[in-house]
Structures are given as structure tokens and as C-alpha cells.
Design a protein around this motif. Sequence first.
Motif, mmCIF file in Angstrom:
data_model
loop_
_atom_site.group_PDB
_atom_site.id
_atom_site.type_symbol
_atom_site.label_atom_id
_atom_site.label_comp_id
_atom_site.label_asym_id
_atom_site.label_seq_id
_atom_site.Cartn_x
_atom_site.Cartn_y
_atom_site.Cartn_z
ATOM 1 N N ALA A 177 0.830 -1.209 0.000
ATOM 2 C CA ALA A 177 0.000 0.000 0.000
ATOM 3 C C ALA A 177 0.866 1.262 0.000
ATOM 4 N N VAL A 178 1.948 1.222 0.769
ATOM 5 C CA VAL A 178 2.868 2.367 0.783
ATOM 6 C C VAL A 178 3.500 2.540 -0.596
ATOM 7 N N THR B 115 1.096 4.041 -3.069
ATOM 8 C CA THR B 115 0.934 5.481 -2.817
ATOM 9 C C THR B 115 2.085 6.282 -3.426
ATOM 10 N N THR B 116 3.307 5.781 -3.281
ATOM 11 C CA THR B 116 4.455 6.500 -3.849
ATOM 12 C C THR B 116 4.383 6.523 -5.375
ATOM 13 N N LEU C 281 1.670 6.204 -7.279
ATOM 14 C CA LEU C 281 0.545 7.040 -7.695
ATOM 15 C C LEU C 281 0.917 8.516 -7.625
ATOM 16 N N LEU C 282 1.634 8.893 -6.578
ATOM 17 C CA LEU C 282 2.085 10.278 -6.437
ATOM 18 C C LEU C 282 2.997 10.667 -7.596
ATOM 19 N N THR D 99 2.194 3.540 -10.928
ATOM 20 C CA THR D 99 1.585 2.859 -9.784
ATOM 21 C C THR D 99 2.075 1.425 -9.676
#
Length: 342
Positions: A123-124, A127-128, A130-131, A239
Motif C-alpha cells: 500500500a505504501v 501510494t508513492t 501514484l504520487l 503505480t
Amino acid sequence: MSTDDGYSTQTDSEPRRELAARGGLSFQLSPGLRNKILPFVSLLVLVMFFGVLEPRFLTISNFTIVASQAAPLLFITLGATFVVLMGGIDLSVGSAATLASAFAAVLVRDYNIGYLAMPVAIAVGITTGLLNGLITTYFRLPSFLVTLGTLSIFGGLSLHLLQGRSVPVGNPPFRQLAIGQLIPNLPNAALFALASSAVLIFVGSWTRFGRYIAAIGAGEAVATVAGIRVRRYKIYAFTVSGAFAGVAGAFILARLGSGSPQVGANFLLDSIAAIVVGGTALSGGVGGVHRTLLGVTIVSILSNGLGIMGVSSFTRMMIVGFVVILAVATTIDRERMMNVVK
């Protein structure tokens, strides 16, 4: 002109016509075939070289060591390959893996979450990635600059989470996820990495996602005209890259038994080396996960063989740097890169 066997015959220059008139033929290996053959030749040469000089190299125990060391790098490069294939680059994969490892380490230490550390790390990582994708696409910034910035951001967050020191993880079941052996002499981390490779090879070759990513790398403008939602698939690619960096972070944590703020430092150079050595061009549009699998094998064997021979880690870094330059020189599309510069 090209022949069916993958070679090109050039007769457009006067010297070559004179050679042909004397009964000679001039053949030059085509770029596509060269990129496919050179990695296999390099791998064979490395195995023979280290096998002859170091008897310990061709042993089952050393095979297990190589597989264990290669697994995190393979996880990281699996996702990053899609970014490179579409003409971008993700410099933050090492820091993303470190951040994922740091989050999971803190939660395992404080809450003993065990196997749940894996989805947390993923999940982390998502998130990275996707950012990175959102910033790159919506602000129309080069992925090189965006991921260079997030590399520092993720690294700083890891230092804050771990307070600048290693955090030990005393959870034997979680550690077995990486160091256990469902198949004798093959660490679980390597087994899962190979299984992931098989899945992503299928995705890259037989799904819309894989075809569209390659099309974007071959020509973004043409892909847009063809109706491909370029922005969306760029975000998807980043992602996926982040997700597999998260997987790598979890397996690194399980293998080492501790979370460290510097654990992903070496993966930046090694991941780029593995991708380009395998035959995926930094200019995009050529390559894929199947070639990255070969590139990771080459880089891992090179590092392991040099280590067995007693070569220092500093010298190994220099050698890997030279390998990257050589690989880029043989795979990059110079005409496309010149057009980008102009």
C-alpha cells in the motif's frame, strides 16, 4: 535492405559495392537482433569466466545466495520496466522500497502485525507510485525530475520514521516469508519473484495494458491520435512500479530482519543497469519484463562473481556504472533522443 534471418545487408555505399564486385558480402547484425543476442552472450561469458576462475561460483550454495540477493532487485525492476518501456524513468524505486520497509518495520515492532506487513508495504508502494504518476502527468513534468525529487522526499520520510537507525523485527513467521524454502535451495523470495515475473510477462505481452505502454513508448503523439488515454496509462505504469517497490521493501525487511533507512540506496543504479542490460531501451518502445529478467540475472551474477573474487564494493560500483553506459550505448535510439533534446 533486411534479410529474413534478422541481418541487414547494406549496398548503398561505394566501398561495399566494390566489395560485392570482388565476390564479398557485407552483413551487419540488425539493432533488434543485436539487443536480443548480446544479453545472452554476456550471461554465458560471465558464467564461464567466473566458473573457471572461482570453483565456488558454480555451486548449489552460491546459487542460493545469488537467488536470495537477486529477488529484491527483480521485484523492483519488474514494475520499473513498464515506466522505462513507455519512455519514462523512475529514480525513486529504491527510496520507495526503503519507505515501504520502514512503515512495515515500525508496525511489526509496535503491533506485531506479522504477515500483514506485506499488504502494508504494498500500500505504501502504491501510494508513492501514484504520487509520481499524478505529478508527472498533471503537471506535465519530466519523470526524471519528478522522481529525482520524490527520491529525496521518500528517503527523508524513512529517516523520520526510523529516527535514523535500524529497527529490528523479531517475527520468525514473517521472516520465513523471504528466507524459507518451499523448493529446496530456492529462497521463497526468489520463488515469488519468478512467479511475479511470469505474470508480468503475460501482462506485458498479451494484455491491453502491456500493448498500450509499449505503444506510448514507441510514439506518444501517435498513441494519443490512436485513442489511447496516455495520461491514464502513465499513471498506471508508475503505480505498478511503486507497488513492486513496496513488495521489494517487504521482502527486504523479512530477509534482513530489520528496517534500515539506507536499505534501498544501491537499488537505483542496479535497477537501471538490469533494465538496460536486459535490452529495454531508455528511449522507450523496445523491451519488456522478459528482458529485465535476463538483465537482473546478469547484474546479480556480475556482483556475486566479483564479490567471490574479492573485488571491493567500491570497485563493483564502478564496474556496474561502466556496464550501464555500455548497455545504454547499445540499446538507445539516438535519433529519437536527439529529437527529444531538440
